[in-house]
Structure formats: C-alpha cells, structure tokens
Design a protein around this motif. Structure first.
Motif, PDB file in Angstrom:
ATOM      1  N   ILE A   1       7.590   6.170   7.176  1.00  0.00           N
ATOM      2  CA  ILE A   1       6.574   5.721   6.876  1.00  0.00           C
ATOM      3  C   ILE A   1       5.170   6.141   6.972  1.00  0.00           C
ATOM      4  CG2 ILE A   1       5.443   3.451   5.876  1.00  0.00           C
ATOM      5  CD1 ILE A   1       8.393   1.935   6.375  1.00  0.00           C
ATOM      6  N   HIS A   2       5.205   6.375   8.275  1.00  0.00           N
ATOM      7  CA  HIS A   2       4.152   7.158   8.584  1.00  0.00           C
ATOM      8  C   HIS A   2       3.499   8.366   8.195  1.00  0.00           C
ATOM      9  CE1 HIS A   2       1.342   8.452  12.599  1.00  0.00           C
ATOM     10  NE2 HIS A   2       1.391   7.808  12.195  1.00  0.00           N
ATOM     11  N   GLN A   3       4.274   9.332   8.016  1.00  0.00           N
ATOM     12  CA  GLN A   3       4.659  10.711   7.055  1.00  0.00           C
ATOM     13  C   GLN A   3       3.594  10.477   6.011  1.00  0.00           C
ATOM     14  OE1 GLN A   3       3.872  12.953   8.822  1.00  0.00           O
ATOM     15  NE2 GLN A   3       4.074  12.426  11.189  1.00  0.00           N
ATOM     16  N   ASP A   4       4.520   9.235   5.290  1.00  0.00           N
ATOM     17  CA  ASP A   4       3.778   9.147   3.850  1.00  0.00           C
ATOM     18  C   ASP A   4       2.983   8.708   3.835  1.00  0.00           C
ATOM     19  OD1 ASP A   4       5.929  10.754   2.524  1.00  0.00           O
ATOM     20  OD2 ASP A   4       7.175   8.556   2.192  1.00  0.00           O
ATOM     21  N   LEU A   5       2.801   7.729   4.752  1.00  0.00           N
ATOM     22  CA  LEU A   5       0.704   6.916   5.042  1.00  0.00           C
ATOM     23  C   LEU A   5      -0.040   8.248   4.930  1.00  0.00           C
ATOM     24  CD1 LEU A   5       1.310   3.746   6.451  1.00  0.00           C
ATOM     25  CD2 LEU A   5       1.064   4.110   4.107  1.00  0.00           C
ATOM     26  N   ILE A   6       0.068   9.391   5.856  1.00  0.00           N
ATOM     27  CA  ILE A   6      -0.256  10.264   7.015  1.00  0.00           C
ATOM     28  C   ILE A   6      -1.114  11.558   5.305  1.00  0.00           C
ATOM     29  CG2 ILE A   6      -0.926  12.312   7.773  1.00  0.00           C
ATOM     30  CD1 ILE A   6       0.781  10.881  10.138  1.00  0.00           C
ATOM     31  N   LYS A   7       0.178  11.630   4.445  1.00  0.00           N
ATOM     32  CA  LYS A   7      -0.133  12.738   2.729  1.00  0.00           C
ATOM     33  C   LYS A   7      -0.495  12.084   2.058  1.00  0.00           C
ATOM     34  CE  LYS A   7       4.130  15.710   0.532  1.00  0.00           C
ATOM     35  NZ  LYS A   7       5.287  15.760   0.639  1.00  0.00           N
ATOM     36  N   TYR A   8      -0.409  10.645   1.811  1.00  0.00           N
ATOM     37  CA  TYR A   8      -0.547  10.135   0.409  1.00  0.00           C
ATOM     38  C   TYR A   8      -1.786   9.521   0.995  1.00  0.00           C
ATOM     39  CZ  TYR A   8       4.346  12.216  -0.898  1.00  0.00           C
ATOM     40  OH  TYR A   8       4.971  12.861  -1.140  1.00  0.00           O
TER      41      TYR A   8
ATOM     42  N   HIS B   1       0.528  -1.317  -0.069  1.00  0.00           N
ATOM     43  CA  HIS B   1       0.078  -0.195   0.153  1.00  0.00           C
ATOM     44  C   HIS B   1       1.192   1.144  -0.351  1.00  0.00           C
ATOM     45  CE1 HIS B   1      -3.225   2.656   1.034  1.00  0.00           C
ATOM     46  NE2 HIS B   1      -2.413   3.289   2.332  1.00  0.00           N
ATOM     47  N   TYR B   2       1.799   1.086   1.231  1.00  0.00           N
ATOM     48  CA  TYR B   2       2.424   2.712   0.509  1.00  0.00           C
ATOM     49  C   TYR B   2       3.581   2.420  -0.685  1.00  0.00           C
ATOM     50  CZ  TYR B   2       7.151   4.957   1.369  1.00  0.00           C
ATOM     51  OH  TYR B   2       8.852   6.114   1.666  1.00  0.00           O
ATOM     52  N   TRP B   3       4.099   2.317  -0.939  1.00  0.00           N
ATOM     53  CA  TRP B   3       4.726   1.666  -2.357  1.00  0.00           C
ATOM     54  C   TRP B   3       3.428   2.171  -3.567  1.00  0.00           C
ATOM     55  CZ3 TRP B   3       9.098   3.473  -2.923  1.00  0.00           C
ATOM     56  CH2 TRP B   3      10.130   2.273  -1.408  1.00  0.00           C
ATOM     57  N   LYS B   4       2.162   1.726  -3.277  1.00  0.00           N
ATOM     58  CA  LYS B   4       1.166   1.700  -4.291  1.00  0.00           C
ATOM     59  C   LYS B   4       0.681   3.656  -4.157  1.00  0.00           C
ATOM     60  CE  LYS B   4      -3.590   0.683  -5.436  1.00  0.00           C
ATOM     61  NZ  LYS B   4      -5.131   0.197  -5.093  1.00  0.00           N
ATOM     62  N   VAL B   5       0.203   4.503  -2.556  1.00  0.00           N
ATOM     63  CA  VAL B   5      -0.164   5.064  -2.528  1.00  0.00           C
ATOM     64  C   VAL B   5       1.178   6.127  -3.046  1.00  0.00           C
ATOM     65  CG1 VAL B   5      -1.841   4.645  -0.998  1.00  0.00           C
ATOM     66  CG2 VAL B   5       0.811   5.862  -0.132  1.00  0.00           C
ATOM     67  N   LYS B   6       2.708   6.181  -2.847  1.00  0.00           N
ATOM     68  CA  LYS B   6       3.738   6.692  -3.350  1.00  0.00           C
ATOM     69  C   LYS B   6       4.156   6.901  -4.750  1.00  0.00           C
ATOM     70  CE  LYS B   6       7.397   7.784  -0.920  1.00  0.00           C
ATOM     71  NZ  LYS B   6       7.676   8.687  -0.898  1.00  0.00           N
TER      72      LYS B   6
END
Length: 446
Positions: free
Chosen positions: A291-298, A135-140
C-alpha cells in the motif's frame, strides 16, 4: 476562590456548570454531580478527592496498560517538551521521536506492516483509514471502490465516519447525519460477509474493518478460524482488510496485537490507547508495504489529510518510552500469565454466583453476562449489570457495563501490571457486589 485548594463540593459545582462530559448522562451529572472526581493513581489503583481508593478494573478506557503513576513517562515528556514540545509534520517536516516511533511500529507489528500515519486517537485513526483506503483505490484507477463493511456490535469511534462504521445502533441515534457508504454484517459469519460482497459487488467495496476482539460491543471473541477465512475472502475479492486494534493492541490480549492469535496480517492496522497508555493523546494508521509503495507510485501532489498533532513529538516520545516499559517489564508476557489466572477467577465466579451466565476472556480483556437462569440463559426484565457496577464502585472497584440491545454484560480490562493478589482482590469485591444484587433480585420475587 483559591484554585489550588478547591473542596470536593466546590469542584462538583464547577463541574456541573462548565464541563460537558463525554459519553455521559447530562441529566445525571446535573442531578448528582460527577460520579467520582479522581486525584491520583498508582499501579492499578486510583484515589479520589475524598481519599477513597479504587481498583481500576478497566484501565480507565481500556488504555492505561502500564498502570498509573509512571514517573518515567512524565520525565520523558518533560525532557521532550523542554527540547521540542511540538513541531508540524506538514509539508514533509519531521522530528526524531515521530521517525523513531514509526520505525518501532514497523518492527513490532506482524508481517510487512511498514509505514505509519499518526493521529491523536482511535476515532481519528478510523476516519483516516477510511479516507486512505478510498484514496488508495482512486489512485489505482478504481474510484468506485468506496464502501466500507464493518460488523454488528463493532465499535470504531465517534467521529462522523467512525460512528457510521460502528455497528452498535445506539451510537447512531444521536444524529441523523451518518456518513454514506458504510455497510454492516453479522459479526462472526463469513458466509454473511460473502453474501454481502456478492450483493453489493466487490468492485464497489474498498475495505472490511473488524476489531480482532470486539471491545465496547461486549468483549466478543471470534472462532479460531474466523479471521483466516476473512483474510481469504478479502484477498479473493480485492478488498483491503483493516484490523482495529485500538483496544486490543500493545499487549491487552497477551500478544503485542490480537490479530497474532489468529495468524493473519491485516492490510491496515489501527492503533491508539495502549500505544501511550493514555499518558499522551496518540494514535496511528499502519499500512502494509504494498500500500505504501502504491501510494508513492500513483499519488500526485499533496496528500490533503492531516491533523495538527499528527506526529506530535512529545506524544511520540512518550509512546516510545511506554513501549520500552512494556518490553523491559515483560508486560505482554504478564498479560498472558495473569490472563490465565483471570480466566480461572471468572470460572469460579460463574460456579458460585447463579446470575453469572456466559463468561469469556483473552489475556486481560474479558466479560461476563448476567442472567436470571444459567441453564436457559433467560434474562431479567430490567438490566442488572448497572446495579452490580454501582455496588462494586461502593466497595472500591471500577468496571464497565454493556447494555446495548439484549446485552447485560460486565466487561474487564485491568492494567497489564496487575498481579495475582490484585486480581483476587478485584474478584472478591465483584463477588460481594454480585451477591448483594442477587439477594435483592430473588428476595423481590418471594
């Protein structure tokens, strides 16, 4: 039938009729009944329904770190159940024990590991991690990064994803429906890891996962510089590094987390087992701040992943008290100290028993190989370790054997409360068991 006063024979019959045991031989259960029916525990000891006492040399399933019979853990569970036994954490609902435990994990874990997603155990933690990193890479904006690289002899659980990540082929034979997207690489070869990344393409790989010390695969300990090179490779190729500390976390190796021995901070850490010492079902996936901050952002909308018992208030309260015990009784320090004594006993056993081959340990996790010839490492035609385990059990010691592939291994993982005298008692019994089997083996060759 009086359910409060069942005899051992009555319990055995009910067990055979109604209880399908995990990771057990169904045929053996039906033929012989339960190997042992436990009734109570205290410290490093367990007692069965017949009154026989055993040293639990495995802390059950590598997890009863603070030992058995902890009334303070029962008390905190009762108090939390009376106040708030359970509440959902879906839709941003929360509870104090879960919040406090997440903050405590951020404090204890190395580096900037910061935010926790709670599960019910190790397999759930693994499957959650695979979904989260994808999911992380998908939203990125890199949805093609889906593959998970794990290692041969690695163990990560028995859910569909975690079974697929497990690098022990025996676990793959139960079903033909393994999940796609999982690759396996030689356990301690960073060169093989580099080659696999080049072969598959780094832009298709989401994460690399490894146990800092392989547990169920035979307590395999890496070279000192292995994980530093892994960290460099993952950074170079933009691959997330997941450390599976389900077995090794919370003091097992003489540090809070085994990756601390190797001077690395993973991007994602998986925990369970020792987080509650088995007094309640709990696991967690802990991610670094970026990772936490990127998940929040994206991320957008709802994170559609969660278990009924994610953030279970009672389990989290028990875990907090368990961690308090580990701290106040200095059990991590005890694991380091007793680990040296444990290692000395392993060395002595190797010197005194001619079928004991390679030995290895780190803190209070260890293993020994059984061989026909110490010099050549020649193995016996049939596995010997199950016979030793059976002899040890007769004498009041519980250990586990690893017989996957060429392995003929006995593994150890006693509660962290163990003392010097109890370690001696454990090895005295084990030596008797090995000598009994050794005599049988070489007598049959005459």
């Amino acid at each position: 039938m009086d359910k409060q006063n069942l005899t051992a024979a009555e319990l055995t019959k009910l067990d055979q009729k109604h209880f399908i045991h995990p990771t057990s031989s169904i045929q053996e259960q039906q033929e012989h009944g339960a190997a042992i029916i436990f009734k109570e525990g205290n410290g490093v000891y367990l007692t069965d329904v017949n009154g026989k006492t055993y040293i639990e040399g495995m802390a059950s399933l590598w997890n009863v770190n603070v030992g058995y019979g902890r009334k303070e853990l029962a008390k905190v569970a009762q108090e939390q159940m009376e106040a708030l036994a359970f509440s959902s954490c879906f839709a941003t609902f929360s509870n104090e024990p879960a919040i406090r435990l997440a903050a405590k994990l951020a404090e204890l874990t190395p580096g900037d590991l910061q935010a926790a997603f709670f599960t019910s155990g190790g397999s759930e933690s693994n499957d959650t991690a695979y979904k989260l990193v994808r999911h992380y890479w998908k939203v990125k904006g890199q949805p093609q990064k889906t593959k998970i690289i794990s290692r041969e002899k690695g163990y990560h659980g028995v859910a569909v994803g975690s079974t697929s990540a497990t690098g022990i082929k025996d676990f793959h034979h139960m079903t033909s429906s393994l999940a796609p997207g999982f690759l396996h690489v030689e356990a301690f070869s960073t060169e093989a890891l580099r080659e696999l990344i080049i072969q598959e393409g780094a832009d298709t790989i989401a994460a690399f996962i490894a146990e800092p010390v392989q547990g169920a695969g035979g307590v395999n300990i890496p070279p000192d510089d292995y994980f530093k090179e892994v960290r460099r490779i993952c950074d170079e190729h933009q691959i997330l590094f997941i450390a599976d500390e389900v077995i090794t976390g919370f003091g097992r190796t003489g540090k809070w987390f085994a990756c601390e021995h190797y001077g690395v901070t993973p991007d994602v850490m998986l925990v369970a087992k020792g987080i509650s010492s088995g007094y309640s079902q709990l696991g967690a996936v802990i991610v670094r701040e970026f990772i936490h901050q990127d998940l929040i952002k994206y991320s957008e909308g709802t994170l559609l992943h969660g278990f009924t018992y994610s953030g279970h208030p009672t389990a989290c309260a028990v875990a907090l008290k368990n961690i308090e015990i580990l701290e106040e009784e200095q059990l991590i320090e005890n694991a380091e100290k007793m680990g040296l004594i444990f290692s000395n006993h392993l060395q002595q056993l190797q010197q005194e028993c001619k079928i004991v081959g390679e030995i290895r340990s780190l803190g209070l996790i260890g293993a020994l190989e059984l061989v026909k010839d110490q010099e050549t490492n020649e193995r016996f035609p049939a596995k010997v370790s199950p016979k030793v385990i059976a002899e040890a059990r007769k004498r009041g010691l519980i250990l586990r054997t690893v017989t996957f592939g060429n392995a003929d291994t006995i593994v150890f993982s006693p509660p962290l409360v163990i003392n010097e005298q109890e370690i001696k008692e454990m090895f005295d019994i084990l030596k008797e068991a090995i000598e009994a089997v050794q005599a049988q083996l070489f007598a049959s060759e005459k």
